[in-house]
Design an enzyme around this catalytic site. Structure first.
Site, mmCIF file in Angstrom:
data_model
loop_
_atom_site.group_PDB
_atom_site.id
_atom_site.type_symbol
_atom_site.label_atom_id
_atom_site.label_comp_id
_atom_site.label_asym_id
_atom_site.label_seq_id
_atom_site.Cartn_x
_atom_site.Cartn_y
_atom_site.Cartn_z
ATOM 1 N N LYS A 205 8.647 9.372 20.365
ATOM 2 C CA LYS A 205 8.835 10.178 21.586
ATOM 3 C C LYS A 205 7.495 10.522 22.222
ATOM 4 O O LYS A 205 7.416 11.330 23.126
ATOM 5 C CB LYS A 205 9.574 11.473 21.251
ATOM 6 C CG LYS A 205 10.963 11.280 20.674
ATOM 7 C CD LYS A 205 11.591 12.633 20.392
ATOM 8 C CE LYS A 205 12.917 12.498 19.667
ATOM 9 N NZ LYS A 205 13.362 13.775 19.115
ATOM 10 N N HIS B 76 -10.450 -0.142 4.428
ATOM 11 C CA HIS B 76 -9.310 0.004 3.522
ATOM 12 C C HIS B 76 -9.898 0.258 2.130
ATOM 13 O O HIS B 76 -9.849 -0.605 1.260
ATOM 14 C CB HIS B 76 -8.500 -1.297 3.573
ATOM 15 C CG HIS B 76 -7.134 -1.230 2.967
ATOM 16 N ND1 HIS B 76 -6.650 -0.111 2.301
ATOM 17 C CD2 HIS B 76 -6.130 -2.143 2.924
ATOM 18 C CE1 HIS B 76 -5.425 -0.364 1.867
ATOM 19 N NE2 HIS B 76 -5.088 -1.582 2.247
ATOM 20 N N THR C 216 0.827 -1.209 0.000
ATOM 21 C CA THR C 216 0.000 0.000 0.000
ATOM 22 C C THR C 216 0.862 1.260 0.000
ATOM 23 O O THR C 216 0.617 2.193 -0.753
ATOM 24 C CB THR C 216 -0.964 -0.020 1.207
ATOM 25 O OG1 THR C 216 -1.673 -1.253 1.184
ATOM 26 C CG2 THR C 216 -1.944 1.123 1.162
HETATM 27 C C1 NCD Z 1 -4.241 -5.749 3.890
HETATM 28 C C2 NCD Z 1 -4.201 -4.752 5.035
HETATM 29 O O1 NCD Z 1 -3.160 -4.214 5.380
HETATM 30 O O2 NCD Z 1 -5.265 -4.530 5.560
HETATM 31 N N1 NCD Z 1 -3.119 -5.722 3.068
HETATM 32 C C3 NCD Z 1 -2.942 -4.755 2.138
HETATM 33 O O3 NCD Z 1 -3.217 -3.592 2.323
HETATM 34 N N2 NCD Z 1 -2.456 -5.150 0.954
HETATM 35 C C4 NCD Z 1 -4.597 -7.096 4.341
HETATM 36 C C5 NCD Z 1 -3.716 -7.798 5.324
HETATM 37 O O4 NCD Z 1 -2.850 -7.214 5.978
HETATM 38 O O5 NCD Z 1 -3.915 -9.015 5.461
#
Ligand code: NCD
Length: 313
Positions: free
Chosen positions: A83, A133, A56
């Site tokens: 900190k 997300h 990401t």
């Molecule tokens: C996901 C997340 O971070 O929520 N991964 C991602 O963004 N590609 C899913 C996960 O961590 O399993």
């Protein structure tokens, strides 16, 4: 489009389709010898990451750079957060540096929402706790539409650790908006409280769901968020909820296999399945850049004047 992207539920059907169509156009930039557009020249995008991330963070950075924005990468490790500086003070510092957009990942659900009240720029949620997300859901929808040609009426099974997954909630909201039918499949201990009010079906049996599925999305078992025993053993989990080659054979011929990454190979997905031609896992990563370019473009530059410098949103 609203000024911020905090939840997949913030997007109307038209907004979501605009992001996907814009991403489709911007994907062509990746095929050019020079993969850069001047659209966000002079704008600043801050990546504010309080939690580990590979895909990401890199994807947002690549997206912002392909649109010629200035990118500042901030990770909590090695900063004044160590900190004890609060999210608010960090936000005000970023504001003072003139951030036009803040891309935030945070272990606390709701952190991007709080942040949006403190900064003038756009806030983009890159994953908050177990909540949402939204850009992952957009890139997943983009990948499904590219592979299968449509989203309307598509039958999508999302299987695994739904309880700890922000990807699942964002996907359910977005796919519902776009007319797909979603089924969540997990052991009862890994379905969240209140899931019955989500716009989807739920079930416990993966084998009976697969034959009527166009897309199966496997979720990572998020051991780092587990503070109790949610299933007897990893082996047991894998036997009932892992996608191995024989289980994959239950899918219709045209069906695709997705995973947001990072994968636990051999737990929720077998290596042979992850690497099979039905898997879209690598495509999801490259599509992520186009989709994030579209989101940045629409939030920061989309409604701007010819020179791309306007702030009219
Ligand atoms: C996901 C997340 O971070 O929520 N991964 C991602 O963004 N590609 C899913 C996960 O961590 O399993």
């Amino acid at each position: 489009m609203k000024r911020h992207l905090i939840s997949a539920g913030d997007l109307s059907r038209d907004d979501a389709l605009l992001v996907l169509d814009t991403a489709e156009e911007l994907a062509q930039v990746a095929e050019r010898p020079i993969r850069k557009l001047p659209t966000l020249r002079g704008r600043t995008v801050v990546n504010l990451f309080y939690e580990d991330s590979t895909r990401t963070r890199i994807s947002f950075e690549a997206a912002a750079k392909r649109l010629s924005a200035d990118v500042i990468n901030f990770s909590a490790k090695g900063s004044s957060v160590a900190k004890g500086e609060s999210l608010k003070d960090t936000a005000l510092t970023l504001e003072a540096m003139g951030a036009d957009a803040v891309v935030v990942r945070h272990p606390a659900s709701g952190a991007p929402h709080r942040l949006a009240g403190w900064v003038h720029g756009s806030v983009i949620n890159a994953g908050d706790g177990t909540h949402e997300h939204p850009t992952q859901a957009l890139l997943d929808a983009f990948t499904m539409r590219r592979r299968l040609g449509r989203l309307e009426g598509l039958r999508v099974t999302i299987a695994g650790d739904v309880l700890h997954s922000r990807v699942a909630r964002s996907n359910v909201l977005l796919l519902h908006t776009l007319g797909a039918d979603v089924m969540l499949v997990a052991p009862p201990t890994l379905l969240p409280y209140g899931v019955s009010s989500w716009p989807c079906e739920t079930g416990y049996d993966l084998d009976s769901a697969l034959p009527k599925t166009d897309v199966v999305m496997m979720l990572r078992v998020q051991a780092e968020r587990m503070n109790a025993a949610y299933f007897p053993t990893v082996h047991e989990y894998s036997r009932r909820y892992g996608l191995d080659v024989s289980r994959m054979a239950l899918l219709p011929e045209h069906a695709i296999v997705m995973h947001p990454g990072p994968m636990n190979r051999g737990v929720e997905i077998a290596a042979e399945v992850a690497d099979s031609p039905r898997s879209t896992i690598v495509e999801q990563v490259s599509n992520g850049v186009s989709v994030r370019m579209a989101v940045l473009y629409l939030l920061l530059g989309g409604a701007a004047g010819e020179d791309g410098a306007g702030v009219d949103r």
